[in-house]
Design an enzyme around this catalytic site. Structure first.
Site, PDB file in Angstrom:
ATOM      1  N   HIS A 135      -5.522  10.694  -2.664  1.00 40.28           N
ATOM      2  CA  HIS A 135      -4.470  10.139  -1.809  1.00 40.28           C
ATOM      3  C   HIS A 135      -3.321  11.136  -1.675  1.00 40.28           C
ATOM      4  O   HIS A 135      -3.205  12.078  -2.452  1.00 40.28           O
ATOM      5  CB  HIS A 135      -3.934   8.818  -2.379  1.00 40.28           C
ATOM      6  CG  HIS A 135      -4.865   7.669  -2.148  1.00 40.28           C
ATOM      7  ND1 HIS A 135      -5.925   7.413  -2.976  1.00 40.28           N
ATOM      8  CD2 HIS A 135      -4.912   6.726  -1.166  1.00 40.28           C
ATOM      9  CE1 HIS A 135      -6.592   6.354  -2.523  1.00 40.28           C
ATOM     10  NE2 HIS A 135      -5.993   5.919  -1.431  1.00 40.28           N
ATOM     11  N   LYS A 139       1.895   8.726  -3.191  1.00 41.14           N
ATOM     12  CA  LYS A 139       1.339   7.487  -3.762  1.00 41.14           C
ATOM     13  C   LYS A 139       1.800   7.334  -5.215  1.00 41.14           C
ATOM     14  O   LYS A 139       1.783   8.281  -5.987  1.00 41.14           O
ATOM     15  CB  LYS A 139      -0.197   7.504  -3.682  1.00 41.14           C
ATOM     16  CG  LYS A 139      -0.809   6.188  -4.163  1.00 41.14           C
ATOM     17  CD  LYS A 139      -2.249   6.025  -3.726  1.00 41.14           C
ATOM     18  CE  LYS A 139      -2.873   4.762  -4.280  1.00 41.14           C
ATOM     19  NZ  LYS A 139      -2.206   3.525  -3.818  1.00 41.14           N
TER      20      LYS A 139
HETATM   21  P1  NAD Z   1       5.987   2.597   1.238  1.00 39.65           P
HETATM   22  O1  NAD Z   1       6.644   3.111   0.004  1.00 39.65           O
HETATM   23  O2  NAD Z   1       5.976   3.454   2.464  1.00 39.65           O
HETATM   24  O3  NAD Z   1       6.643   1.187   1.659  1.00 39.65           O
HETATM   25  C1  NAD Z   1       6.957   0.183   0.756  1.00 39.65           C
HETATM   26  C2  NAD Z   1       8.112  -0.609   1.354  1.00 39.65           C
HETATM   27  O4  NAD Z   1       8.376  -1.724   0.502  1.00 39.65           O
HETATM   28  C3  NAD Z   1       9.425   0.201   1.459  1.00 39.65           C
HETATM   29  O5  NAD Z   1       9.980   0.050   2.746  1.00 39.65           O
HETATM   30  C4  NAD Z   1      10.305  -0.429   0.391  1.00 39.65           C
HETATM   31  O6  NAD Z   1      11.686  -0.376   0.709  1.00 39.65           O
HETATM   32  C5  NAD Z   1       9.789  -1.861   0.419  1.00 39.65           C
HETATM   33  N1  NAD Z   1      10.178  -2.632  -0.765  1.00 39.65           N
HETATM   34  C6  NAD Z   1      10.477  -2.212  -2.007  1.00 39.65           C
HETATM   35  N2  NAD Z   1      10.834  -3.255  -2.784  1.00 39.65           N
HETATM   36  C7  NAD Z   1      10.775  -4.341  -1.997  1.00 39.65           C
HETATM   37  C8  NAD Z   1      11.067  -5.712  -2.214  1.00 39.65           C
HETATM   38  N3  NAD Z   1      11.477  -6.163  -3.401  1.00 39.65           N
HETATM   39  N4  NAD Z   1      10.910  -6.583  -1.189  1.00 39.65           N
HETATM   40  C9  NAD Z   1      10.497  -6.150   0.033  1.00 39.65           C
HETATM   41  N5  NAD Z   1      10.223  -4.839   0.306  1.00 39.65           N
HETATM   42  C10 NAD Z   1      10.361  -3.954  -0.704  1.00 39.65           C
HETATM   43  O7  NAD Z   1       4.479   2.227   0.804  1.00 39.65           O
HETATM   44  P2  NAD Z   1       3.224   1.989   1.754  1.00 39.65           P
HETATM   45  O8  NAD Z   1       2.441   3.255   1.877  1.00 39.65           O
HETATM   46  O9  NAD Z   1       3.643   1.256   2.976  1.00 39.65           O
HETATM   47  O10 NAD Z   1       2.357   1.039   0.809  1.00 39.65           O
HETATM   48  C11 NAD Z   1       2.852  -0.210   0.379  1.00 39.65           C
HETATM   49  C12 NAD Z   1       1.860  -0.811  -0.610  1.00 39.65           C
HETATM   50  O11 NAD Z   1       0.625  -1.073   0.074  1.00 39.65           O
HETATM   51  C13 NAD Z   1       1.507   0.091  -1.790  1.00 39.65           C
HETATM   52  O12 NAD Z   1       1.315  -0.720  -2.933  1.00 39.65           O
HETATM   53  C14 NAD Z   1       0.194   0.732  -1.356  1.00 39.65           C
HETATM   54  O13 NAD Z   1      -0.594   1.154  -2.440  1.00 39.65           O
HETATM   55  C15 NAD Z   1      -0.432  -0.429  -0.633  1.00 39.65           C
HETATM   56  N6  NAD Z   1      -1.463  -0.079   0.350  1.00 39.65           N
HETATM   57  C16 NAD Z   1      -2.487  -0.954   0.452  1.00 39.65           C
HETATM   58  C17 NAD Z   1      -3.469  -0.757   1.408  1.00 39.65           C
HETATM   59  C18 NAD Z   1      -4.553  -1.784   1.536  1.00 39.65           C
HETATM   60  O14 NAD Z   1      -5.395  -1.659   2.444  1.00 39.65           O
HETATM   61  N7  NAD Z   1      -4.551  -2.814   0.681  1.00 39.65           N
HETATM   62  C19 NAD Z   1      -3.410   0.346   2.264  1.00 39.65           C
HETATM   63  C20 NAD Z   1      -2.326   1.222   2.139  1.00 39.65           C
HETATM   64  C21 NAD Z   1      -1.349   0.993   1.182  1.00 39.65           C
END
Ligand code: NAD
Length: 247
Positions: A135, A139
């Site tokens: 990744h 990440k």
């Molecule tokens: P990112 O860091 O770009 O975004 C995360 C967002 O969550 C940020 O805007 C942050 O400010 C916000 N955040 C933090 N604390 C929060 C809270 N208490 N309440 C609401 N929002 C809050 O990360 P990303 O790449 O968008 O990934 C987010 C999550 O999704 C990660 O855990 C990642 O591993 C996961 N993910 C899952 C899949 C899937 O298919 N299941 C795919 C990609 C990413």
């Protein structure tokens, strides 16, 4: 057709942006985009479904509010502690939840194929399974939620547990124990997500690989799941349930 009203947590993040960019194509409206500092409870009563792609510490408090308001939920956030996972699973007695470490169709097919391959190859027990994932450098958790699920499939198929997992190898580790399942997390650059399940035998090797090149695939899957989950009975569902991929 009326648009589904979505409360999206993590709306300013990479996944949040991707979901917002294609919501309309999926007959969904991101009515309530919330992020760090917002209070989702204010909007919970009026949404049809909740999508969570935020940080691992944010999922349980959000799921508690969703359960209080009897709102279905889609969870994409990864990296939760075991105890937190268990608490979230308990809440699925009250609401339907689709929880997937990976929402892409291709990866869910990879899960299915891994189950099938494992079933055939475990019968000979002469194939060593290893999971490799890569990744982007930003990440935060490792191994990825997808790699965790692949490791679970391999453990279940072989009747093994966490003590059989080996996360990386260093130094004089000795010969590979027969029952070991190796797991390796690579990080760098802007890689969206790559997963390989390798079954290494004597004289042959099988590799099942999925490469994601655009996170839009996860966004599309999450939106598909959010429409699917709306009329389901309380319970825990996987993306394989959404896609009708059951072994
Ligand atoms: P990112 O860091 O770009 O975004 C995360 C967002 O969550 C940020 O805007 C942050 O400010 C916000 N955040 C933090 N604390 C929060 C809270 N208490 N309440 C609401 N929002 C809050 O990360 P990303 O790449 O968008 O990934 C987010 C999550 O999704 C990660 O855990 C990642 O591993 C996961 N993910 C899952 C899949 C899937 O298919 N299941 C795919 C990609 C990413």
């Amino acid at each position: 057709m009326s648009f589904k009203k979505i409360l999206l947590s993590g709306a300013r993040g990479r996944m949040g942006q991707a979901i917002k960019s294609i919501a309309e194509d999926h007959q969904c409206e991101i009515s309530y985009p919330v992020d760090l500092g917002d209070n989702p409870q204010e909007f919970m009563g009026d949404c049809d479904v909740v999508i969570d792609f935020s940080l691992r510490d944010a999922t349980l408090p959000l799921a508690k509010v969703a359960a209080e308001y009897h709102k279905p939920m889609v969870i994409g956030t990864t990296g939760h502690e075991k105890q937190v996972r268990e608490e979230i699973v308990t809440l699925t007695q009250k609401i339907p939840v689709v929880w997937a470490g990976n929402f892409s169709t291709g990866v869910n097919l990879l899960f299915y194929l891994t189950e099938q391959a494992s079933r055939v190859l475990d019968a000979t027990s002469d194939f060593d399974p290893e999971v490799i994932e890569m990744h982007h450098r930003l990440k935060k958790d490792a191994p990825s939620g997808t790699a965790d699920r692949l490791l679970e499939i391999l453990k279940e198929s072989r009747g093994l547990d966490d003590t059989n997992l080996c996360h990386g190898r260093e130094g004089m580790v000795g010969e590979r124990p027969r029952k070991e399942i190796g797991s390796h997390a690579l990080r760098g650059g802007d890689v969206v997500g790559e997963h390989t399940v390798m079954f290494a035998g004597i004289g042959e090797r099988i590799e099942l690989t999925h490469r994601a090149t655009d996170r839009i695939i996860f966004a599309a899957g999450a939106l598909r799941a959010s429409k699917w989950v709306i009329d389901k009975a309380p319970g825990l569902y996987s993306m394989q349930d959404v896609l009708g991929l059951t072994s």
